[in-house]
Design a protein around this motif. Structure first.
Motif: not given
Length: 113
Positions: A66-74, A94-107
Motif C-alpha cells: 500500500l505504501l509503494s504500490g509495488n506487488i510482492s510475490s513468492k 514487481t515495480e509499478i508506476q502510473d498504474n503499470a508495470v515498469i520492472k521486475h526484481s527477483i531476489s
C-alpha cells in the motif's frame, strides 16, 4: 594441538564454501529463469490489477504494498542439502508506476547456518 584444530576448522569452512557455491549456481539459474518468465507473461506496461492477477496464479498470497504500490510475490522454494543452507526462497517485486508495470526484481533468501 591448537594448530591441528585450526586446520580442521579451516577444512570444514572450505567444504561449506564449496557447497555454498554449488547451491548459489542453482539458485542463480532459477533467478534468471523467473526474470525471463515474468517479463514474458507480465511485460512492462501491464496494468497493475492484471499483473496482480497473473502473479496470484503463481502465488495466491501475492499482494500490493500500500505504501509503494509495488506487488510482492513468492515464486519458488528451492530445497538445499542443508550445508550451509536448508533452502532458498525466491521472491519478486514487481515495480509499478502510473498504474503499470515498469520492472521486475527477483531476489533469493536462504535459511542458512
Amino acid at each position: 594441538m591448537p594448530v591441528k584444530n585450526f586446520k580442521f576448522q579451516l577444512f570444514l569452512i572450505s567444504l561449506l564454501a564449496l557447497a555454498s557455491c554449488a547451491k548459489e549456481t542453482r539458485v542463480e539459474e532459477r533467478l534468471v529463469f523467473w526474470k525471463s518468465e515474468l517479463y514474458k507473461s507480465i511485460p512492462t506496461g501491464t496494468p497493475q490489477e492484471e499483473a496482480l492477477n497473473k502473479l496470484k496464479e503463481i502465488d495466491s498470497e501475492a499482494f500490493i504494498n500500500l505504501l509503494s504500490g509495488n506487488i510482492s510475490s513468492k515464486l519458488e522454494n528451492i530445497e538445499g542439502n542443508g550445508i550451509p543452507c536448508k533452502d532458498w526462497v525466491l521472491v519478486a517485486t514487481t515495480e509499478i508506476q502510473d498504474n503499470a508495470v515498469i520492472k521486475h526484481s527477483i531476489s533469493s533468501t536462504g535459511r542458512c547456518l
